[in-house]
Design a protein around this motif. Structure first.
Motif, PDB file in Angstrom:
ATOM      1  N   PHE A  60       0.856  -1.425   0.065  1.00 43.97           N
ATOM      2  CA  PHE A  60       0.049   0.138   0.013  1.00 43.97           C
ATOM      3  C   PHE A  60       0.982   1.100  -0.119  1.00 43.97           C
ATOM      4  N   LEU A  61       1.870   1.214   0.816  1.00 48.43           N
ATOM      5  CA  LEU A  61       2.710   2.352   1.005  1.00 48.43           C
ATOM      6  C   LEU A  61       3.439   2.725  -0.391  1.00 48.43           C
ATOM      7  N   SER A  62       3.936   1.532  -1.089  1.00 54.11           N
ATOM      8  CA  SER A  62       4.600   1.395  -2.370  1.00 54.11           C
ATOM      9  C   SER A  62       3.820   2.191  -3.380  1.00 54.11           C
ATOM     10  N   SER A  63       2.519   1.996  -3.462  1.00 53.68           N
ATOM     11  CA  SER A  63       1.656   2.535  -4.350  1.00 53.68           C
ATOM     12  C   SER A  63       1.188   3.871  -4.270  1.00 53.68           C
ATOM     13  N   ALA A  64       1.228   4.367  -2.774  1.00 56.52           N
ATOM     14  CA  ALA A  64       1.132   5.784  -2.100  1.00 56.52           C
ATOM     15  C   ALA A  64       2.035   6.487  -2.843  1.00 56.52           C
ATOM     16  N   ALA A  65       3.494   5.908  -2.421  1.00 50.08           N
ATOM     17  CA  ALA A  65       4.624   6.989  -2.598  1.00 50.08           C
ATOM     18  C   ALA A  65       4.776   7.054  -4.259  1.00 50.08           C
ATOM     19  N   ILE A  66       4.311   6.009  -5.074  1.00 47.84           N
ATOM     20  CA  ILE A  66       4.412   6.127  -6.750  1.00 47.84           C
ATOM     21  C   ILE A  66       3.642   7.174  -7.071  1.00 47.84           C
ATOM     22  N   SER A  67       2.217   7.011  -6.372  1.00 49.57           N
ATOM     23  CA  SER A  67       1.304   7.843  -6.943  1.00 49.57           C
ATOM     24  C   SER A  67       1.304   9.338  -6.643  1.00 49.57           C
ATOM     25  N   ALA A  68       2.119   9.322  -5.575  1.00 46.96           N
ATOM     26  CA  ALA A  68       2.343  10.946  -5.082  1.00 46.96           C
ATOM     27  C   ALA A  68       3.297  11.759  -6.066  1.00 46.96           C
ATOM     28  N   VAL A  69       4.296  10.974  -6.130  1.00 48.39           N
ATOM     29  CA  VAL A  69       5.236  11.576  -7.182  1.00 48.39           C
ATOM     30  C   VAL A  69       4.989  11.935  -8.445  1.00 48.39           C
ATOM     31  N   LEU A  70       3.888  10.859  -8.969  1.00 46.06           N
ATOM     32  CA  LEU A  70       3.577  11.212 -10.347  1.00 46.06           C
ATOM     33  C   LEU A  70       2.441  12.186 -10.341  1.00 46.06           C
ATOM     34  N   PHE A  71       1.778  12.378  -9.192  1.00 43.90           N
ATOM     35  CA  PHE A  71       0.854  13.546  -9.447  1.00 43.90           C
ATOM     36  C   PHE A  71       1.484  14.848  -9.621  1.00 43.90           C
ATOM     37  N   PHE A  72       2.543  14.901  -8.688  1.00 44.40           N
ATOM     38  CA  PHE A  72       3.223  16.140  -8.767  1.00 44.40           C
ATOM     39  C   PHE A  72       4.012  16.504 -10.179  1.00 44.40           C
ATOM     40  N   ILE A  73       4.453  15.181 -10.541  1.00 44.63           N
ATOM     41  CA  ILE A  73       5.044  15.266 -12.124  1.00 44.63           C
ATOM     42  C   ILE A  73       4.055  15.570 -13.142  1.00 44.63           C
ATOM     43  N   ALA A  74       2.963  14.953 -13.100  1.00 38.18           N
ATOM     44  CA  ALA A  74       1.754  15.416 -14.044  1.00 38.18           C
ATOM     45  C   ALA A  74       1.239  16.947 -13.908  1.00 38.18           C
ATOM     46  N   GLY A  75       1.234  17.049 -12.644  1.00 42.09           N
ATOM     47  CA  GLY A  75       0.552  18.588 -12.371  1.00 42.09           C
ATOM     48  C   GLY A  75       1.854  19.484 -12.835  1.00 42.09           C
ATOM     49  N   TYR A  76       3.123  19.198 -12.545  1.00 41.66           N
ATOM     50  CA  TYR A  76       4.113  20.262 -13.286  1.00 41.66           C
ATOM     51  C   TYR A  76       4.051  20.370 -14.651  1.00 41.66           C
ATOM     52  N   LEU A  77       3.823  19.141 -15.369  1.00 43.82           N
ATOM     53  CA  LEU A  77       4.105  19.085 -16.601  1.00 43.82           C
ATOM     54  C   LEU A  77       2.797  19.896 -17.376  1.00 43.82           C
ATOM     55  N   TYR A  78       1.578  19.422 -16.743  1.00 44.32           N
ATOM     56  CA  TYR A  78       0.255  20.050 -17.411  1.00 44.32           C
ATOM     57  C   TYR A  78      -0.350  21.241 -16.881  1.00 44.32           C
TER      58      TYR A  78
END
Length: 780
Positions: free
Chosen positions: A322-340
């Motif tokens: 669960f924590l692995s998924s949470a960490a991956i998703s949190a990082v990708l949220f900010f990457i997607a937010g920054y790019l878009y």
């Protein structure tokens, strides 16, 4: 997808493909599971009885709910002819006349309702069938290693999780691709269909499972003194079937509708911000977040595994995934937010970081509720140990201790949710130059994004939940199949099953906590959607701005609003009362049937137990209550809105959110804690002189506590989640109608009287005792 840039269109199609990927991952895991060994012929005999009972129940349930689904489909289609089409619908289908647009939107809303209901039903039914396929394989794997048993049980649960992810994302994305800015009109139908079916499956499955469980425990453990899952107990198969139809089918449909509803509210509020800012990012980014969540869940769930030995820490392995998924998703949220979102246009509205941060807060909320629920219900923590200690002085003190644990856990859970809303105020309420109604809309959008973030890891959450009944069933199959075997391999396998079953109780409680928390966040978001829709309807009708809901708000000092709030606060209690009464009535029938068979000589081996009778009793009882309980959630908000108007309906929604949250968490955590306290006592060495272990007076006290908690944690508590959202969605759908028909007239009052009559029938039906129900005394 009018008005979208090429990048946005590519992103939407990518999300669509991710939804398909999630479904493909579920198919991949299914192929893995089906290749596993199914064990001995005796195990297959028990498994076949469970499978047949579950299939029979689901067929009966489908026949019970289809008529109401048909009626509501027609009603949703006709609802668009009561009020004018929204400006977004007219813009999306520019060039068509109003009559044509009404027809298109009516068909879209009805079709979306059917699709939402069908997807919810699919998630529940396929998820339950996969759980049934997995339980016997987990029991067989426990004779090899702890790691194999954990892997099979968790990955079988993950199949249901990925179905929830994939179908939820597929439905929402498809509707957006087809309808664009007019999508919220149809998304309301999609969310309502999923939520209504979840309510049916939650209520029906909960009544079935707890009627069988309570009946089996009362007559088996307390009266006959036989172990749980003893093959001589005539209710044991019904109990094992109930784990699947309640915790697998019911919970999967429940979280699926939460998944739908959060995206519905997010897109409705995103549309409001599009009107305000002219930016489509508010609508597109929630879908991108959901796509990221599916990818993160695929990775995190596949990482869950145990070691090769005969023991291990299943909770640690599951939480690590669960924590692995949470960490991956949190990082990708900010990457997607920054790019878009990192554009000059979005910088004028507070910067790119605000929306990803709100989503990340939602992920954090899920983790905090996970930890809180684990603390109050886990076997290694103080609350459950204190309940266990209460058994030293009898059932009364054990029950009192459990009640206090449930009360306290409700307070901390609601404080965590309150802090989440405060975080949204801090993130979106501080945008420079935004004041008044616009500021509130931004804040509510932030709340919706936290809800989307909270359910980003739906694949993990549903996997954890389904893991519980799979482990429970595997334990039951092992106990029934290996009865009398005392060799070291069997004892080791039984201990593995017992350990996984105890962890499964905690994971079920955790996911119920997440479901309840998400229900509140989704309800708050839908409350925002309600305010937006009421304001738009009032503007369309030319109501002066000073008289609109945005200007006057939901004021509790207005008597009608206060009346609405009181009724809303009371509805969860009435609903829970009827659900628990249904369990009590059905459990009494189960007890009488088991006693009858015991008198025929089942305990002495003179005749074989007839498992089909208890399955039939539970199935019939569950179907009897379905429609009447669902009508409480569908009809009550319509009556309140028509009599007391939109402001009072807003107060009604506020009342049901607060009251329902507190009550649901209390019942969920108290019941889970009682259950695990019982398991701690069962794990003690049996010693009559020390009053320890199975069969002791302490054990009997814990069984009483567990029996009291069963319908709370598995029937009424979880069923409040979809009920709250049914009420909210119905309110959003009827809001424009209530605004338009402020003066009811003769026809309106006749309709109100008819609806009040329907409510009276539902209440009478829920209190009516089935023919032939009598409560026998033990001596009889």
């Amino acid at each position: 997808m009018q008005g979208l840039t090429s990048l946005e269109q590519t992103a939407i199609w990518a999300v669509f493909c991710v939804a398909i990927l999630g479904l493909a991952y579920a198919a991949f895991l299914r192929n893995q599971i089906m290749k596993e060994d199914m064990g001995s012929s005796k195990m297959l005999e028990v498994w076949s009885a469970i499978r047949d009972g579950a299939d029979t129940y689901l067929r009966r349930q489908l026949r019970s709910i289809l008529p109401l689904v048909v009626v509501l489909t027609i009603a949703l289609f006709l609802s668009v002819y009561i009020v004018p089409p929204t400006p977004e619908a007219m813009e999306r289908f520019a060039g068509l006349g109003e009559a044509q647009v009404r027809l298109i939107i009516g068909l879209a809303r009805a079709a979306a309702f059917v699709m939402g209901a069908a997807f919810s039903l699919t998630v529940g039914q396929i998820g339950m069938r996969m759980a049934v396929q997995a339980n016997v394989r987990v029991a067989s794997a426990s004779r090899r290693s702890f790691g194999d048993a954990l892997r099979i049980a968790y990955r079988a649960g993950t199949i249901t999780g990925m179905l929830t992810d994939g179908l939820g994302l597929l439905g929402g994305t498809t509707i957006f691709i087809l309808l664009g800015i007019a999508a919220p009109d149809a998304l309301l139908g999609f969310g309502f269909g999923g939520t209504l079916l979840a309510l049916f499956m939650r209520v029906g499955g909960g009544i079935f499972t707890k009627a069988a469980d309570v009946g089996a425990d009362l007559v088996g453990k307390l009266e006959a003194g036989i172990p749980e899952d003893d093959p001589r107990n005539p209710a044991v198969i019904a109990d094992l079937v109930g784990d699947n139809v309640g915790d697998c089918a019911g919970m999967a449909a429940d979280i699926f509708e939460s998944y739908e509803v959060t995206i519905v509210s997010g897109l409705i509020l995103g549309l409001a911000l599009w009107h305000l800012t002219g930016r489509m990012e508010w609508i597109v980014f929630p879908l991108v977040v959901r796509g990221i969540g599916v990818l993160s869940s695929i990775i995190g769930t596949y990482l869950v595994r145990g070691g090769p030995g005969k023991s291990g820490n299943a909770m640690a392995a599951i939480f690590r995934g669960f924590l692995s998924s949470a960490a991956i998703s949190a990082v990708l949220f900010f990457i997607a937010g920054y790019l878009y979102l990192n554009t000059p246009e979005m910088a004028a509205w507070g910067g790119w970081w605000r929306t990803p941060l709100a989503v990340a807060v939602g992920v954090l909320l899920a983790i905090l509720i996970d930890r809180l629920t684990e603390y109050f219900t886990g076997t290694h923590n103080t609350p459950v140990k204190e309940i266990k200690r209460g058994a030293d002085t009898g059932a009364a003190t054990l029950i009192l201790q459990g009640i206090s644990v449930g009360f306290e856990s409700s307070v901390w859970s609601i404080l965590v949710i309150a802090l989440t809303i405060v975080a949204s105020i801090g993130i979106f309420g501080t945008i420079p130059g935004i004041e008044g109604v616009d500021r509130t809309t931004f804040i509510l959008y932030g709340v919706a994004m936290t809800g989307i973030g909270m359910l980003t890891l739906t694949g993990n959450n549903v996997a954890m939940d389904s893991f519980g009944p799979i482990a429970d069933n595997a334990n039951g199959i092992g106990e029934m199949s290996w009865s009398g075997q005392t060799d070291p391999e069997t004892k080791a396998a039984q201990q593995i099953m017992a350990d996984l079953d105890a962890v499964g109780n905690t994971t079920k409680a955790i996911t119920k906590g997440v479901a309840i928390g998400s229900a509140v966040i989704a309800a708050v978001s839908l409350f925002g959607s309600y305010l937006v829709d009421v304001g738009r309807a009032q503007a369309t009708l030319g109501i002066p701005e000073a008289e609109r809901i945005a200007a006057i708000g939901i004021r509790v000092d207005i008597p009608g609003v206060f009346v609405g709030m009181l009724i809303g606060g009371a509805l969860p209690w009435l609903f829970s009362s009827f659900a628990i009464q249904a369990v009590s009535r059905a459990a009494a029938l189960i007890v009488n049937e088991a006693r009858r068979q015991f008198r025929l000589g089942v305990l002495d081996g003179k005749v074989k137990p007839d498992y089909r009778q208890a399955v039939s009793i539970s199935t019939t009882a569950a179907q009897k209550e379905l429609v009447s309980l669902a009508l409480l959630g569908v009809v009550t908000p319509i009556v309140v809105g028509m009599i007391f108007q939109v402001e009072a309906l807003g107060g009604f929604l506020a009342g049901i959110i607060v009251s329902g949250q507190l009550l649901a968490v209390f019942m969920n955590n108290a019941g889970g804690a009682w259950d695990n306290a019982k398991k701690l006592i069962e794990d003690e060495p049996r010693n009559p002189a020390e009053n320890t272990g199975k069969g002791s007076e302490r054990h009997k006290a814990s069984v009483v506590g567990d029996t009291v908690g069963d319908p709370m944690k598995d029937t009424s508590g979880p069923a409040l989640n979809p009920m709250i959202k049914v009420v909210n969605l119905v309110s959003v759908i009827i809001a424009p109608v209530v605004v338009q028909y402020r003066n009811l007239g003769v026809g309106g009052w006749i309709l109100v009287l008819v609806l009040v009559g329907v409510l009276a029938w539902a209440i009478w039906q829920s209190k009516k005792r089935a023919p032939g129900v009598t409560i026998e005394s033990k001596s009889s």
